[in-house]
Design a protein around this motif. Structure first.
Motif, PDB file in Angstrom:
ATOM      1  N   GLY A  12       0.495  -1.634  -0.105  1.00 30.83           N
ATOM      2  CA  GLY A  12       0.382   0.175  -0.264  1.00 30.83           C
ATOM      3  C   GLY A  12       0.981   1.120   0.025  1.00 30.83           C
ATOM      4  O   GLY A  12       0.529   2.263  -0.348  1.00 30.83           O
ATOM      5  N   SER A  13       2.475   1.513   0.438  1.00 30.13           N
ATOM      6  CA  SER A  13       3.367   2.004  -0.024  1.00 30.13           C
ATOM      7  C   SER A  13       3.776   2.544  -1.544  1.00 30.13           C
ATOM      8  O   SER A  13       4.163   1.346  -1.672  1.00 30.13           O
ATOM      9  N   LEU A  14       3.745   3.865  -1.707  1.00 30.82           N
ATOM     10  CA  LEU A  14       4.919   4.268  -3.321  1.00 30.82           C
ATOM     11  C   LEU A  14       6.477   4.514  -3.025  1.00 30.82           C
ATOM     12  O   LEU A  14       6.961   4.375  -3.469  1.00 30.82           O
ATOM     13  N   ARG A  15       6.570   4.481  -1.336  1.00 30.44           N
ATOM     14  CA  ARG A  15       7.788   5.347  -1.113  1.00 30.44           C
ATOM     15  C   ARG A  15       8.546   3.752  -1.401  1.00 30.44           C
ATOM     16  O   ARG A  15       8.630   2.834  -0.439  1.00 30.44           O
ATOM     17  N   LYS A  16      10.826   4.117  -2.662  1.00 27.53           N
ATOM     18  CA  LYS A  16      11.250   3.373  -1.825  1.00 27.53           C
ATOM     19  C   LYS A  16      11.610   2.856  -0.303  1.00 27.53           C
ATOM     20  O   LYS A  16      11.732   1.822  -0.490  1.00 27.53           O
ATOM     21  N   ALA A  17      11.239   3.975   0.737  1.00 29.03           N
ATOM     22  CA  ALA A  17      12.614   3.015   1.680  1.00 29.03           C
ATOM     23  C   ALA A  17      11.190   2.198   2.805  1.00 29.03           C
ATOM     24  O   ALA A  17      11.457   2.269   3.478  1.00 29.03           O
ATOM     25  N   SER A  18       9.729   2.074   1.722  1.00 31.90           N
ATOM     26  CA  SER A  18       8.996   1.762   2.997  1.00 31.90           C
ATOM     27  C   SER A  18       8.631   0.792   3.419  1.00 31.90           C
ATOM     28  O   SER A  18       9.770  -0.219   3.223  1.00 31.90           O
ATOM     29  N   LEU A  19       8.479   0.973   4.624  1.00 28.42           N
ATOM     30  CA  LEU A  19       8.748  -0.324   6.270  1.00 28.42           C
ATOM     31  C   LEU A  19       7.658  -1.341   5.407  1.00 28.42           C
ATOM     32  O   LEU A  19       8.085  -2.690   5.386  1.00 28.42           O
ATOM     33  N   ASN A  20       6.848  -1.399   4.768  1.00 32.16           N
ATOM     34  CA  ASN A  20       5.426  -2.090   4.290  1.00 32.16           C
ATOM     35  C   ASN A  20       6.176  -3.256   3.013  1.00 32.16           C
ATOM     36  O   ASN A  20       6.391  -4.365   3.043  1.00 32.16           O
ATOM     37  N   ARG A  21       6.934  -1.880   1.784  1.00 32.13           N
ATOM     38  CA  ARG A  21       7.566  -2.748   1.230  1.00 32.13           C
ATOM     39  C   ARG A  21       8.937  -4.167   1.645  1.00 32.13           C
ATOM     40  O   ARG A  21       9.553  -4.700   1.002  1.00 32.13           O
ATOM     41  N   PRO A  78       0.398   0.714   4.787  1.00 36.64           N
ATOM     42  CA  PRO A  78       0.012   1.309   5.658  1.00 36.64           C
ATOM     43  C   PRO A  78      -0.863   1.963   5.881  1.00 36.64           C
ATOM     44  O   PRO A  78      -2.027   1.730   5.449  1.00 36.64           O
ATOM     45  N   GLU A  79      -1.028   2.733   7.077  1.00 30.93           N
ATOM     46  CA  GLU A  79      -2.190   3.342   7.110  1.00 30.93           C
ATOM     47  C   GLU A  79      -2.248   4.243   6.820  1.00 30.93           C
ATOM     48  O   GLU A  79      -1.457   4.984   7.609  1.00 30.93           O
ATOM     49  N   TYR A  80      -3.046   5.530   5.749  1.00 25.53           N
ATOM     50  CA  TYR A  80      -2.941   6.989   6.134  1.00 25.53           C
ATOM     51  C   TYR A  80      -4.460   7.792   7.147  1.00 25.53           C
ATOM     52  O   TYR A  80      -5.419   7.490   5.700  1.00 25.53           O
ATOM     53  N   ASN A  81      -4.389   8.730   7.819  1.00 21.52           N
ATOM     54  CA  ASN A  81      -5.497   8.575   8.191  1.00 21.52           C
ATOM     55  C   ASN A  81      -6.081   7.855   8.288  1.00 21.52           C
ATOM     56  O   ASN A  81      -7.196   8.188   8.288  1.00 21.52           O
ATOM     57  N   ARG A  82      -5.977   6.690   9.242  1.00 15.90           N
ATOM     58  CA  ARG A  82      -6.930   5.852   9.730  1.00 15.90           C
ATOM     59  C   ARG A  82      -7.393   5.269   8.588  1.00 15.90           C
ATOM     60  O   ARG A  82      -8.978   4.219   9.232  1.00 15.90           O
ATOM     61  N   SER A  83      -6.889   5.445   7.580  1.00 17.86           N
ATOM     62  CA  SER A  83      -7.412   4.625   6.752  1.00 17.86           C
ATOM     63  C   SER A  83      -6.687   3.674   5.843  1.00 17.86           C
ATOM     64  O   SER A  83      -5.596   3.764   5.650  1.00 17.86           O
ATOM     65  N   VAL A 114       1.576  -2.143   9.006  1.00 20.53           N
ATOM     66  CA  VAL A 114       2.471  -1.957   9.089  1.00 20.53           C
ATOM     67  C   VAL A 114       2.217  -0.383   9.309  1.00 20.53           C
ATOM     68  O   VAL A 114       2.327  -0.095   8.603  1.00 20.53           O
ATOM     69  N   SER A 115       2.955   0.102  10.153  1.00 22.78           N
ATOM     70  CA  SER A 115       3.045   1.406  11.017  1.00 22.78           C
ATOM     71  C   SER A 115       4.673   1.552  11.770  1.00 22.78           C
ATOM     72  O   SER A 115       4.821   0.507  12.557  1.00 22.78           O
ATOM     73  N   PRO A 116       5.084   2.828  12.123  1.00 23.70           N
ATOM     74  CA  PRO A 116       5.797   2.672  12.886  1.00 23.70           C
ATOM     75  C   PRO A 116       5.623   3.502  14.124  1.00 23.70           C
ATOM     76  O   PRO A 116       6.524   3.433  15.600  1.00 23.70           O
TER      77      PRO A 116
HETATM   78  C1  LIG Z   1      -0.482  11.310   4.163  1.00 22.00           C
HETATM   79  C2  LIG Z   1      -0.023  10.074   5.935  1.00 22.00           C
HETATM   80  C3  LIG Z   1      -1.046   9.965   6.828  1.00 22.00           C
HETATM   81  C4  LIG Z   1      -0.746   8.543   7.807  1.00 22.00           C
HETATM   82  N1  LIG Z   1      -1.559   8.144   8.728  1.00 22.00           N
HETATM   83  C5  LIG Z   1      -1.329   7.165   9.975  1.00 22.00           C
HETATM   84  C6  LIG Z   1      -2.239   7.630  10.239  1.00 22.00           C
HETATM   85  O1  LIG Z   1      -3.764   7.594  10.954  1.00 22.00           O
HETATM   86  N2  LIG Z   1      -2.042   5.992  11.109  1.00 22.00           N
HETATM   87  C7  LIG Z   1      -0.777   5.666  11.576  1.00 22.00           C
HETATM   88  O2  LIG Z   1      -0.195   4.848  12.043  1.00 22.00           O
HETATM   89  N3  LIG Z   1       0.260   5.967  10.610  1.00 22.00           N
HETATM   90  C8  LIG Z   1      -0.456   6.963   9.728  1.00 22.00           C
HETATM   91  N4  LIG Z   1       1.120   8.033   8.635  1.00 22.00           N
HETATM   92  C9  LIG Z   1       2.345   7.467   9.074  1.00 22.00           C
HETATM   93  C10 LIG Z   1       2.501   6.256   8.213  1.00 22.00           C
HETATM   94  O3  LIG Z   1       2.394   5.103   9.325  1.00 22.00           O
HETATM   95  C11 LIG Z   1       4.210   6.180   7.848  1.00 22.00           C
HETATM   96  O4  LIG Z   1       4.451   6.957   6.876  1.00 22.00           O
HETATM   97  C12 LIG Z   1       4.964   4.997   7.124  1.00 22.00           C
HETATM   98  O5  LIG Z   1       5.993   4.516   7.305  1.00 22.00           O
HETATM   99  C13 LIG Z   1       4.220   4.670   6.267  1.00 22.00           C
HETATM  100  O6  LIG Z   1       4.440   3.436   5.618  1.00 22.00           O
HETATM  101  P1  LIG Z   1       5.804   3.076   4.805  1.00 22.00           P
HETATM  102  O7  LIG Z   1       6.800   3.054   5.377  1.00 22.00           O
HETATM  103  O8  LIG Z   1       5.384   1.797   3.884  1.00 22.00           O
HETATM  104  O9  LIG Z   1       6.002   3.588   3.549  1.00 22.00           O
HETATM  105  C14 LIG Z   1       0.792   8.528   7.730  1.00 22.00           C
HETATM  106  C15 LIG Z   1       1.397   9.265   6.289  1.00 22.00           C
HETATM  107  C16 LIG Z   1       1.124   9.534   5.988  1.00 22.00           C
HETATM  108  C17 LIG Z   1       2.323   9.868   4.316  1.00 22.00           C
END
Ligand SMILES: Cc1cc2nc3c(=O)[nH]c(=O)nc-3n(C[C@H](O)[C@H](O)[C@H](O)COP(=O)(O)O)c2cc1C
Length: 186
Positions: A12-21, A78-83, A114-116
């Motif tokens: 669900g994440s597009l970034r290079k250093a993604s924890l999910n990836r 990951p979760e973005y804004n709880r979704s 997955v979330s930090p």
């Molecule tokens: C637009 C946006 C919204 C986010 N909302 C949440 C959130 O609701 N809950 C959460 O635990 N982390 C949230 N985060 C932090 C992400 O968990 C964190 O950036 C994570 O590293 C993303 O996954 P990735 O490492 O695979 O890219 C958000 C990050 C972004 C960019």
């Protein structure tokens, strides 16, 4: 031993250093037989637009074709804004249409979030499950996988070095293999 089960993985994440990836890559490396995990990229898919349903862009045709050929689906998000992140929701929508021609239908699935942060992206995990109900993807209920504090799980070469997470992920994959056998379309 059963034949190979090809599992399409959606990150669900597009970034290079993604924890999910990073986690997806770790699971690819440790997946037990008969599972074979492959990431299906979602970053270049056009945004879903009902206007192109009659004549979809090549990227969408190819995405649906590869999805249709998979035995099962695994979401790592990951979760973005709880979704659910928009890119992943878009992939879900793209694969689901035209109505009645969904490529998701009946494929056994599983979700890892997955979330930090400490909550392990619980909100995204369950928002995603809501769509899976409608898509007729039977999603494995147990074990649940909410991977929190994920930044601490990997070393500087992106290896999954947290032993308890690694053991849990192996258990998760073994349960998923059984889930696929139980729910595979006959
Ligand atoms: C637009 C946006 C919204 C986010 N909302 C949440 C959130 O609701 N809950 C959460 O635990 N982390 C949230 N985060 C932090 C992400 O968990 C964190 O950036 C994570 O590293 C993303 O996954 P990735 O490492 O695979 O890219 C958000 C990050 C972004 C960019």
């Amino acid at each position: 031993m059963s034949a190979t089960r090809n599992v399409a993985v959606f990150v669900g994440s597009l970034r290079k250093a993604s924890l999910n990836r990073k986690l997806a890559n770790a699971l690819i490396a440790m997946a037990p037989a008969p599972l074979k995990l492959t990431i299906h990229e979602i970053g270049d898919l056009p945004l879903y637009n009902q206007d192109f349903e009659a004549d979809p862009p090549a990227a969408i045709i190819e995405f649906k074709k590869r999805l249709a050929a998979a035995d099962a689906v695994l979401f790592i998000t990951p979760e973005y804004n709880r979704s659910v992140p928009g890119a992943l929701k878009n992939a879900i929508d793209v694969g689901s249409r035209p109505y009645g021609k969904s490529a998701w239908s009946g494929k056994p699935g599983a979700v890892i979030s997955v979330s930090p942060g400490a909550l392990g992206a619980f909100g995204a995990n369950h928002a995603l499950r809501q769509s899976l109900v409608f898509l007729d993807v039977p999603a494995m209920a147990q074990p649940e996988a909410y991977i929190g504090n994920a930044a601490a799980l990997f070393d500087d070469k992106d290896a999954l070095v947290n032993e308890s997470t690694r053991a849990f992920m192996l258990k998760f994959l073994e349960a998923f293999a059984q889930w696929i056998e139980r729910n595979a379309p006959r």
